[in-house]
Write an enzyme that holds these catalytic residues in place. Structure first.
Site, mmCIF file in Angstrom:
data_model
loop_
_atom_site.group_PDB
_atom_site.id
_atom_site.type_symbol
_atom_site.label_atom_id
_atom_site.label_comp_id
_atom_site.label_asym_id
_atom_site.label_seq_id
_atom_site.Cartn_x
_atom_site.Cartn_y
_atom_site.Cartn_z
ATOM 1 N N ASP A 1 0.786 -1.237 0.000
ATOM 2 C CA ASP A 1 0.000 0.000 0.000
ATOM 3 C C ASP A 1 0.816 1.286 0.000
ATOM 4 O O ASP A 1 0.352 2.314 0.483
ATOM 5 C CB ASP A 1 -0.881 0.000 1.242
ATOM 6 C CG ASP A 1 -0.041 -0.237 2.506
ATOM 7 O OD1 ASP A 1 -0.588 -0.757 3.485
ATOM 8 O OD2 ASP A 1 1.156 0.091 2.479
ATOM 9 N N GLU B 1 -0.552 -9.020 -0.971
ATOM 10 C CA GLU B 1 -1.181 -8.425 0.210
ATOM 11 C C GLU B 1 -2.393 -7.589 -0.238
ATOM 12 O O GLU B 1 -2.585 -6.443 0.164
ATOM 13 C CB GLU B 1 -0.210 -7.587 1.032
ATOM 14 C CG GLU B 1 -0.721 -7.283 2.430
ATOM 15 C CD GLU B 1 0.241 -6.421 3.224
ATOM 16 O OE1 GLU B 1 0.151 -5.177 3.125
ATOM 17 O OE2 GLU B 1 1.106 -6.973 3.929
ATOM 18 N N GLU C 1 -2.266 5.047 3.031
ATOM 19 C CA GLU C 1 -2.171 3.663 2.547
ATOM 20 C C GLU C 1 -3.528 3.018 2.260
ATOM 21 O O GLU C 1 -3.666 2.239 1.339
ATOM 22 C CB GLU C 1 -1.401 2.791 3.546
ATOM 23 C CG GLU C 1 0.092 3.068 3.582
ATOM 24 C CD GLU C 1 0.478 4.086 4.637
ATOM 25 O OE1 GLU C 1 1.649 4.093 5.026
ATOM 26 O OE2 GLU C 1 -0.395 4.867 5.068
ATOM 27 N N HIS D 1 5.900 4.519 13.888
ATOM 28 C CA HIS D 1 6.353 5.230 12.685
ATOM 29 C C HIS D 1 5.221 5.746 11.816
ATOM 30 O O HIS D 1 5.460 6.367 10.802
ATOM 31 C CB HIS D 1 7.233 4.312 11.829
ATOM 32 C CG HIS D 1 6.439 3.398 10.953
ATOM 33 N ND1 HIS D 1 5.806 2.281 11.456
ATOM 34 C CD2 HIS D 1 6.145 3.440 9.643
ATOM 35 C CE1 HIS D 1 5.171 1.683 10.464
ATOM 36 N NE2 HIS D 1 5.343 2.363 9.365
ATOM 37 N N ARG E 1 2.605 7.930 9.965
ATOM 38 C CA ARG E 1 2.587 9.386 9.726
ATOM 39 C C ARG E 1 1.315 10.038 10.274
ATOM 40 O O ARG E 1 1.291 11.215 10.541
ATOM 41 C CB ARG E 1 2.771 9.715 8.246
ATOM 42 C CG ARG E 1 1.518 9.561 7.407
ATOM 43 C CD ARG E 1 1.703 10.067 6.018
ATOM 44 N NE ARG E 1 2.899 9.564 5.384
ATOM 45 C CZ ARG E 1 3.075 8.289 5.005
ATOM 46 N NH1 ARG E 1 2.141 7.415 5.264
ATOM 47 N NH2 ARG E 1 4.183 7.914 4.419
ATOM 48 N N HIS F 1 12.297 4.866 13.428
ATOM 49 C CA HIS F 1 12.193 4.857 11.973
ATOM 50 C C HIS F 1 12.766 6.175 11.456
ATOM 51 O O HIS F 1 12.369 7.242 11.917
ATOM 52 C CB HIS F 1 10.724 4.716 11.569
ATOM 53 C CG HIS F 1 10.523 4.426 10.111
ATOM 54 N ND1 HIS F 1 10.748 5.370 9.139
ATOM 55 C CD2 HIS F 1 10.117 3.317 9.461
ATOM 56 C CE1 HIS F 1 10.497 4.838 7.953
ATOM 57 N NE2 HIS F 1 10.113 3.596 8.121
HETATM 58 C C1 LIG Z 1 -0.757 0.643 6.689
HETATM 59 C C2 LIG Z 1 0.280 -0.402 6.916
HETATM 60 O O1 LIG Z 1 0.340 -1.057 7.916
HETATM 61 N N1 LIG Z 1 1.184 -0.563 5.907
HETATM 62 C C3 LIG Z 1 2.236 -1.508 6.095
HETATM 63 C C4 LIG Z 1 3.513 -0.834 5.746
HETATM 64 O O2 LIG Z 1 4.537 -1.564 6.371
HETATM 65 P P1 LIG Z 1 4.844 -1.602 7.941
HETATM 66 O O3 LIG Z 1 3.829 -0.864 8.715
HETATM 67 O O4 LIG Z 1 5.059 -3.022 8.272
HETATM 68 O O5 LIG Z 1 6.218 -0.772 7.952
HETATM 69 P P2 LIG Z 1 7.456 -0.891 8.975
HETATM 70 O O6 LIG Z 1 6.968 -0.998 10.343
HETATM 71 O O7 LIG Z 1 8.383 0.208 8.595
HETATM 72 O O8 LIG Z 1 8.199 -2.245 8.549
HETATM 73 C C5 LIG Z 1 8.009 -3.397 9.315
HETATM 74 C C6 LIG Z 1 9.047 -4.390 8.892
HETATM 75 O O9 LIG Z 1 10.336 -3.832 9.138
HETATM 76 C C7 LIG Z 1 11.086 -4.671 9.979
HETATM 77 N N2 LIG Z 1 11.851 -3.784 10.871
HETATM 78 C C8 LIG Z 1 11.209 -2.980 11.787
HETATM 79 C C9 LIG Z 1 11.959 -2.122 12.583
HETATM 80 C C10 LIG Z 1 13.382 -2.091 12.461
HETATM 81 O O10 LIG Z 1 14.106 -1.351 13.157
HETATM 82 N N3 LIG Z 1 13.971 -2.920 11.528
HETATM 83 C C11 LIG Z 1 13.232 -3.748 10.734
HETATM 84 O O11 LIG Z 1 13.791 -4.471 9.896
HETATM 85 C C12 LIG Z 1 10.070 -5.581 10.679
HETATM 86 O O12 LIG Z 1 10.606 -6.875 10.849
HETATM 87 C C13 LIG Z 1 8.907 -5.631 9.700
HETATM 88 O O13 LIG Z 1 9.005 -6.738 8.812
HETATM 89 O O14 LIG Z 1 3.730 -0.854 4.334
HETATM 90 C C14 LIG Z 1 3.839 -2.177 3.818
HETATM 91 C C15 LIG Z 1 4.327 -2.140 2.394
HETATM 92 O O15 LIG Z 1 3.313 -1.781 1.521
HETATM 93 C C16 LIG Z 1 2.496 -2.848 3.948
HETATM 94 O O16 LIG Z 1 2.669 -4.214 3.606
HETATM 95 C C17 LIG Z 1 1.985 -2.786 5.360
HETATM 96 O O17 LIG Z 1 0.579 -3.048 5.289
#
Ligand SMILES: CC(=O)N[C@@H]1[C@@H](OP(=O)(O)OP(=O)(O)OC[C@H]2O[C@@H](n3ccc(=O)[nH]c3=O)[C@H](O)[C@@H]2O)O[C@H](CO)[C@@H](O)[C@@H]1O
Length: 364
Positions: free
Chosen positions: A91, A113, A127, A208, A210, A240
């Site tokens: 997203d 997804e 998103e 993280h 926004r 982040h």
């Molecule tokens: C609206 C919403 O929910 N959208 C999501 C957003 O993703 P998110 O919310 O999961 O984003 P983050 O939290 O940044 O990433 C998380 C990943 O990062 C890894 N991690 C975390 C901290 C760190 O210090 N080191 C790391 O390696 C951790 O293991 C995990 O796998 O966009 C994606 C793409 O479209 C979507 O799929 C997904 O729906």
């Protein structure tokens, strides 16, 4: 051609790339949009994936410029490679830009997804809108759960274009954990934080989103600091690089038992999660990972598109209520850990995706 631009997209598309490589008839390529060029590169290296296209993030400020610019830069990459199909994940602006650039060239789009809905266009923002906008452009809808499939059917998406395959984040988790067990040097940065926690309960937190305004961030900071009043707790919070970390840094910097650290690589993060007694996060992927790993989770959102985690008893929807964070954490810390749950998939989503694409693109 798989297209990704942020850390979570890379994490979720690496397993798909590996599964596509195992399909003899398919030749996968990978395009990095440059949206968050600095995050996730370590994982691509470890997975042995060298992007066929490493695009520059469009210059200039604001989401208009980012989205418009990436439609052009990704479009040019598609003109250079002329792929039979394009794969986008989730997203983000990269997801939507990739789907639109492919659609303009009549290249069929696979949406990994697909079908996640919070039913609230204001959160997650932008998103929820982006993933809805990708849906009508996609030829294949790879839904992680039945709930996602039902959402797509409710939007009149043809049933035969939807496949419930699981979330590829579980595939990535299984692969990464086996690598962690085999190689102690992977994610070694985690050891110092785990050691510092000693015998106390390690609480892993990430913030993280926004749509968190200052008052929400202050409430979250207050909640975490009141949790940290417990002497048997140690909170580790990887910041982040793009989120409002300045406010959190200011509010939590000198709090005892709260360790603010720079964002860590994927393997370090998983080692920290494995050592954690509780996870507190507004992240989408972390909701799925904590549920799959069997770690109790407080979701710092008012609504989530991952209600399956709440249903599985793994997660509690906390919102930004400053007092609820500590109260819920205290309750969870007094209870046994939840069992790992496969509500987000069995770790074989990527195989199903690769097999479907191979069968549809090159019927025997
Ligand atoms: C609206 C919403 O929910 N959208 C999501 C957003 O993703 P998110 O919310 O999961 O984003 P983050 O939290 O940044 O990433 C998380 C990943 O990062 C890894 N991690 C975390 C901290 C760190 O210090 N080191 C790391 O390696 C951790 O293991 C995990 O796998 O966009 C994606 C793409 O479209 C979507 O799929 C997904 O729906």
């Amino acid at each position: 051609m798989a297209i990704a631009g942020t850390r979570p997209e890379i994490i979720k598309l690496v397993p798909v790339m590996r599964a596509l490589e195992d399909e003899p008839v398919l030749r996968p390529s990978f395009c990095h949009s440059g949206q968050h060029a600095d995050l996730g590169r370590d994982l691509l290296n470890i997975a042995g994936i060298t992007p066929d296209e490493m695009l520059e993030r469009p210059s200039g400020e604001g989401v208009d410029r980012l989205l418009a610019g990436m439609i052009e830069t990704i479009g040019a990459a598609l003109d250079r490679h002329r792929p039979r199909a394009v794969i986008v994940q989730g997203d983000t602006a990269t997801t939507l830009a990739g789907a639109m650039a492919a659609f303009h060239r009549r290249i069929p789009v696979a949406h990994v997804e697909a079908g996640l809905r919070s039913a609230d266009m204001t959160q997650p923002f932008p998103e929820e809108a982006y993933r809805r906008l990708v849906t009508p452009l996609a030829r294949w809808h790879f839904a992680p759960t039945k709930a996602a499939r039902n959402a797509l059917i409710g939007e009149n998406i043809a049933k035969d274009s939807i496949k419930v395959v699981g979330n590829t984040v579980v595939d990535a988790l299984h692969w990464a954990c086996s690598r962690l067990d085999a190689d102690p040097s992977l994610g070694a940065e985690a050891h110092r934080y785990i050691a510092a926690a000693g015998g106390h309960a390690l609480v892993l937190a990430t913030v993280h989103r926004r749509e968190h305004d200052t008052s929400a961030l202050k409430a979250i900071a207050y909640g975490l600091s009141s949790l940290a009043e417990r002497r048997d707790v140690r909170i580790v919070l990887p910041l982040h690089p793009r989120a409002e970390s300045a406010i959190l840094r200011e509010l939590l910097a000198d709090m005892p038992r709260i360790e603010l650290i720079p964002a860590v690589d994927y393997f370090t993060f998983l080692r920290l999660m494995r050592a954690s007694r509780l996870v507190v996060s507004d992240s989408g992927g972390v909701q799925e990972e904590a549920t799959a790993m069997g770690r109790p989770l407080l979701v710092l959102r008012k609504v989530t598109e991952r209600m399956e985690a709440v249903g599985a008893g793994a997660a509690r929807l906390i919102g930004h209520d400053r007092d609820l964070i500590a109260a819920a954490a205290n309750e969870v810390l007094s209870q046994p850990m939840p069992e790992p749950s496969d509500v987000f998939g069995d770790g074989r989503a990527s195989e199903r995706i690769a097999r479907t694409l191979r069968g549809d693109l090159y019927p025997r």
